[in-house]
Write an enzyme that holds these catalytic residues in place. Structure first.
Site, PDB file in Angstrom:
ATOM      1  N   TRP A 102      -3.631   4.102   5.856  1.00 38.42           N
ATOM      2  CA  TRP A 102      -2.986   4.260   4.538  1.00 38.42           C
ATOM      3  C   TRP A 102      -2.692   5.645   4.002  1.00 38.42           C
ATOM      4  O   TRP A 102      -1.748   6.234   3.409  1.00 38.42           O
ATOM      5  CB  TRP A 102      -3.596   3.556   3.326  1.00 38.42           C
ATOM      6  CG  TRP A 102      -3.397   2.114   3.578  1.00 38.42           C
ATOM      7  CD1 TRP A 102      -4.536   1.126   3.965  1.00 38.42           C
ATOM      8  CD2 TRP A 102      -2.263   1.136   3.588  1.00 38.42           C
ATOM      9  NE1 TRP A 102      -4.067  -0.244   4.206  1.00 38.42           N
ATOM     10  CE2 TRP A 102      -2.667  -0.195   4.121  1.00 38.42           C
ATOM     11  CE3 TRP A 102      -0.988   1.412   3.388  1.00 38.42           C
ATOM     12  CZ2 TRP A 102      -2.063  -1.176   4.004  1.00 38.42           C
ATOM     13  CZ3 TRP A 102      -0.080   0.398   3.497  1.00 38.42           C
ATOM     14  CH2 TRP A 102      -0.516  -1.057   3.837  1.00 38.42           C
ATOM     15  N   ASP A 173      -5.950   7.728  -3.914  1.00 40.09           N
ATOM     16  CA  ASP A 173      -5.533   6.422  -3.862  1.00 40.09           C
ATOM     17  C   ASP A 173      -6.814   5.676  -3.483  1.00 40.09           C
ATOM     18  O   ASP A 173      -7.542   5.889  -2.841  1.00 40.09           O
ATOM     19  CB  ASP A 173      -4.513   6.174  -2.482  1.00 40.09           C
ATOM     20  CG  ASP A 173      -4.292   4.831  -2.137  1.00 40.09           C
ATOM     21  OD1 ASP A 173      -4.619   3.960  -3.199  1.00 40.09           O
ATOM     22  OD2 ASP A 173      -3.602   4.704  -1.313  1.00 40.09           O
ATOM     23  N   LYS A 197      -6.963  -5.661  -5.095  1.00 35.81           N
ATOM     24  CA  LYS A 197      -8.273  -5.720  -4.173  1.00 35.81           C
ATOM     25  C   LYS A 197      -9.495  -5.868  -5.237  1.00 35.81           C
ATOM     26  O   LYS A 197     -10.266  -6.678  -4.873  1.00 35.81           O
ATOM     27  CB  LYS A 197      -8.556  -4.424  -3.853  1.00 35.81           C
ATOM     28  CG  LYS A 197      -7.317  -3.584  -2.999  1.00 35.81           C
ATOM     29  CD  LYS A 197      -7.246  -4.245  -1.554  1.00 35.81           C
ATOM     30  CE  LYS A 197      -6.138  -3.367  -0.768  1.00 35.81           C
ATOM     31  NZ  LYS A 197      -6.038  -4.118   0.629  1.00 35.81           N
TER      32      LYS A 197
END
Length: 362
Positions: A102, A173, A197
């Protein structure tokens, strides 16, 4: 109804109490005669939910007054572009620390918008097994910002110490470890996290950003992509994902009732300690590839002696009510996601299964 042990990496487990509240309120929200899904985002009913969610976030994280809290759409992937669009002027560059898939995607997307450089990478071929040390960071003191991904769902690594970036704003992030423990928000200039999440369903992204950065942000980009637009409109510039925000409110309310982030951290560390302890105990059968100091509390990855055994492990676990254990298609192996809503009892069931499986197959 029998609920499974949900180890999915995202969308992931939500607190049962938050879901039961949604069930109770689904058809008739607070006596209004209709569901919150049906309410106008401009009406008083949703406004109350929206403001409560923002207030709970501020309270749980002790967010200072000089930070905006925004609910946006598009997921973390949208923020890969929105961050540089707002914060990366043409005359500057931004530093990116690469610790997983990511962070690589964030770096690539930012490179389409402006000048970016790799401040550090821990790639070993196509794999990542650790977080870089402070001494390994090659930071530009004149960078517009430094970007990190605090937890890496694919490879099971996590930052446990905030890197020192000097006077350069730190952008993080936190999609897969947001609210897993208390943090000092002031160490960061901007935090973004997809909700799916730890704090809600897919469809809404939380952004916590310093107000001065918002004001300094570029104005030559479309209004919908400017943080200032959403800040000025209390995240209601356009129709927000109302039901997703409602569920975030429910999850945050449960977190507060359960003792806040200190208690959540205690539970998370207990779950991780149990699972990693089992992996270390059975190291002759299960192989945990991540450097100990970089092990993620949220996503635990490991391998078995063969891919065939890994497939059997996932299939047998599913028969016993454990789902979401297959590793990412890029990495293979096994991945156990231990997000906030995963109970210790579920990890205890998994650990017993792991020991039995190792005896039978080892």
């Amino acid at each position: 109804m029998a609920r499974v042990h949900n180890f999915n990496a995202g969308p992931a487990a939500l607190p049962l109490a938050a879901l039961e509240r949604a069930q109770r309120e689904l058809l008739d929200f607070e006596g209004t005669g209709m569901s919150i899904i049906e309410h106008s985002h401009r009406g008083k009913a949703f406004e109350g939910v929206h403001d409560e969610a923002l207030s709970l976030l501020r309270e749980l994280l002790s967010i200072p007054d000089d930070y905006h809290v925004l609910f946006l759409q598009g997921g973390a992937s949208h923020q890969f572009a929105m961050v540089p669009l707002n914060l990366l002027p043409p005359e500057k560059s931004a530093d990116y620390v690469l610790t997983g898939g990511w962070s690589e995607k964030a770096y690539e997307e930012a490179g389409r918008i402006g000048t970016v450089r790799v401040a550090a990478t821990t790639a070993e071929g196509k794999r990542f097994t650790r977080i870089p040390r402070q001494s390994e960071l090659s930071l530009n003191p004149n960078a517009a910002y430094v970007h990190i991904t605090t937890n890496n769902t694919l490879f099971g690594t996590q930052w446990h110490d905030v890197p020192d970036t000097g006077n350069v704003p730190l952008v993080a992030d936190m999609s897969s470890d947001f609210l897993w423990r208390p943090i000092d928000v002031r160490r960061y200039a901007l935090i973004y996290a997809g909700a799916q999440k730890n704090i809600g369903p897919s469809g809404v992204t939380v952004v916590v950003v310093r107000k001065d950065l918002v004001e300094q942000g570029r104005k030559d980009i479309p209004k919908i992509f400017q943080y200032r637009t959403h800040a000025e409109n209390n995240s209601l510039y356009n129709t927000p994902p109302t039901f997703a925000i409602y569920l975030v409110r429910n999850v945050l309310a449960v977190a507060k009732e359960q003792g806040g982030l200190p208690e959540i951290e205690r539970k998370n560390r207990a779950k991780a300690a149990l699972l990693y302890g089992t992996l270390d105990e059975l190291a002759g059968f299960y192989k945990a590839p991540v450097e100990r100091e970089s092990r993620s509390v949220m996503n635990v990855v490991f391998r078995l002696p063969t891919e065939e055994l890994e497939k059997r492990f996932v299939a047998e676990a599913a028969k016993q009510g454990m789902v979401g254990l297959a590793g990412h298609r890029v990495t293979g192996g096994i991945r156990v996601s231990l997000y906030n809503a995963v109970e210790l009892a579920s990890v205890e069931v998994l650990v017993r299964f792991m020991k039995d499986f190792a005896k039978l197959a080892g």
